[in-house]
Design an enzyme around this catalytic site. Structure first.
Site, PDB file in Angstrom:
ATOM      1  N   SER A 306      66.503 -43.503 101.417  1.00 11.14           N
ATOM      2  CA  SER A 306      66.045 -42.163 101.741  1.00 11.14           C
ATOM      3  C   SER A 306      67.107 -41.097 101.495  1.00 11.14           C
ATOM      4  CB  SER A 306      65.537 -42.139 103.185  1.00 11.14           C
ATOM      5  OG  SER A 306      64.656 -41.076 103.380  1.00 11.14           O
ATOM      6  N   LYS A 331      63.015 -45.320  98.868  1.00 10.84           N
ATOM      7  CA  LYS A 331      62.115 -44.540  99.720  1.00 10.84           C
ATOM      8  C   LYS A 331      62.148 -43.094  99.241  1.00 10.84           C
ATOM      9  CE  LYS A 331      61.033 -42.901 104.333  1.00 10.84           C
ATOM     10  NZ  LYS A 331      61.294 -41.466 104.108  1.00 10.84           N
ATOM     11  N   GLN A 335      59.441 -36.874 105.811  1.00  4.81           N
ATOM     12  CA  GLN A 335      58.555 -36.757 106.971  1.00  4.81           C
ATOM     13  C   GLN A 335      58.746 -35.438 107.721  1.00  4.81           C
ATOM     14  OE1 GLN A 335      60.092 -39.910 106.218  1.00  4.81           O
ATOM     15  NE2 GLN A 335      58.092 -40.151 105.265  1.00  4.81           N
TER      16      GLN A 335
END
Length: 480
Positions: A306, A331, A335
């Site tokens: 991420s 990833k 979010q």
């Protein structure tokens, strides 16, 4: 020197957070269409709620029904990173990225239904109160722990700063129970560690980032300022095992290494619209300009995810540095977390992020420029066990010990968890070499010494194969 991050222990002052990249604000969708859908479906939800409350043979609290519905809505999306968080879970999630936590500062684990202190953090309230490794927590504030999960125990131990906690512990070395009082304190959490390294007269900075949290940018500035002041001419940035964090934090770090007005990533919303993330002079930190020209080597592995991949993707696409290690996790979503009226939160994937070359790395990862495998003892999860095993037994703990013994150079013919003759000989030789009571069994003393030896192995930089490759490459850069 960076210590391995592959622990299975629950850290009382730190809650595990998984793989994540979080926006700093909240976005809103189409309110009209959402309102229409909700008005049409609410009667059905109300109907199901009423039926369950009135007729279910198993009584259940209404709030739990509501939370179950919320979790169901998040689950049906089919995205592992979109989820509903209860009020308690939301608090823990926020704290996981904060620069400090309130707790007692001790690692605990669950072993054979018991809750064992692995080790108190140096200088922590737990150490001050006298807690020691292998102490078994029997009661907390007078309440027995039978039937509780590890998470439940952690909740009981945590509390407000300055509040006292009473613990009944069983100390096996004394074969007795002890009553201890621990005062909860703020436990600082560092996300950046740094060390000046020198190889054949060439100095460079080694900086490890465990995640991108609230204080990461400030810690990064202090670390890089110190490295530059001490004469570092290059940087080795270690994001192995870094699961991600805040977008703004990785933006500050990336921005300190790149020229102003450089696009270091793109955000793509649900409509496919791209927004460039551009390096701008930091409003909060004034980074040393030498960082923008300093040679950079980045260490990553399959646990780098991420936000870590935002950094590695920028370094790779912009040719700002050289990546050593393994392909990263992969990833590529971001979010948004929105607070709900019941105190919980809905965490929802609302954007994709793309590298400067507009590549979506989701499910693919960022490739290393030079693939380097790590020594197996660095990738082994260190576990904690209090059970006893002998020849003829079969257990996963035995397989774990077999792998560690083999990694330390002992001759073990199998690693499937069966305690055979070769395992017994290896255990005997290990105990003799490390001055543990001579025997051929795996017991608490054996596992304690085994863990100590593996910890010592990991602390020795010469055993970190990936770091040694990076060191050699940095030396090449500085002397070419």
């Amino acid at each position: 020197m960076r210590r391995s991050r592959f622990f299975v222990f629950a850290i009382l002052a730190i809650m595990a957070t998984g793989v994540f990249l979080i926006l700093d604000g909240c976005s809103s969708g189409d309110g009209k269409s959402a309102g229409k859908v909700m008005s049409e479906t609410f009667p059905v939800i109300d109907e199901a709620y009423s039926i369950i409350k009135e007729k279910a043979v198993y009584p259940i609290d209404g709030d739990r029904l509501v939370e179950g519905a919320l979790r169901g809505m998040a689950d049906v999306i089919g995205d592992p990173y979109s989820t509903y968080l209860s009020e308690e879970e939301a608090v823990s999630h926020r704290e996981s990225l904060a620069g400090e936590r309130v707790g007692i500062g001790a690692e605990i684990t669950r072993s054979s239904g018991r809750y064992i202190i692995v080790s108190p953090i140096k200088g922590s309230p737990a150490e001050k109160a006298g807690l020691q490794p292998y102490d078994e927590i029997v009661r907390i504030n007078g309440e027995a722990l039978g039937g509780l999960t590890l998470q439940d125990v952690v909740k009981k131990i945590r509390g407000k700063e300055g509040s006292a906690l009473s613990m009944t512990i069983y100390r096996p070395d004394l074969n007795k129970h002890l009553e201890l009082k621990v005062l909860r304190e703020v436990i600082p959490v560092k996300t950046v560690s740094a060390e000046l390294m020198e190889v054949r007269g060439e100095k460079f900075g080694y900086i490890a980032l465990t995640m991108f949290g609230d204080e990461t940018a400030e810690e990064w500035k202090k670390a890089t300022d110190k490295m530059i002041a001490e004469g570092a001419r290059a940087l080795v940035i270690d994001v192995r095992g870094n699961p991600g964090g805040y977008l703004r934090a990785v933006g500050e770090v990336a921005g300190s290494l790149l020229q102003d007005d450089t696009v270091f990533a793109y955000m793509q919303n649900a409509k496919g619209e791209l927004t460039p993330l551009v390096v701008e002079p930091s409003e909060k930190f004034k980074f040393d300009e030498k960082l923008k020209k300093m040679p950079v080597v980045l260490l990553q592995d399959k646990g780098s995810a991420s936000a870590s991949e935002v950094l590695s993707g920028a370094i790779k696409d912009l040719r700002r540095g050289f990546i050593i290690g393994q392909k990263s996790f992969g990833k590529g979503t971001v979010q948004d977390t929105t607070e709900l009226s019941n105190g919980g939160e809905m965490k929802l994937s609302t954007h994709k992020w793309l590298t400067p070359k507009e590549t979506w790395i989701h499910g693919k990862g960022v490739d290393a420029d030079l693939v380097s495998e790590q020594a197996k003892l660095f990738t082994e999860h260190i576990r904690f066990t209090t059970d006893v095993y002998k020849a003829g037994d079969y257990h996963d703990d035995i397989a774990y010990a077999q792998r560690l013994l083999a990694g330390l150079g002992y001759s073990v013919q199998r690693d499937d968890g069966y305690f055979d003759e070769s395992t017994a000989l290896a255990v005997h030789d290990f105990r003799v070499a490390n001055k543990v009571e001579i025997d051929s069994i795996m017991d608490r003393k054996f596992f304690t010494k085994l863990r100590e030896k593996v910890d010592a192995y990991r602390k020795d930089q010469a055993n970190d194969k990936q770091l040694q490759v990076a060191v050699g490459y940095v030396h090449h850069l500085l002397t070419e």
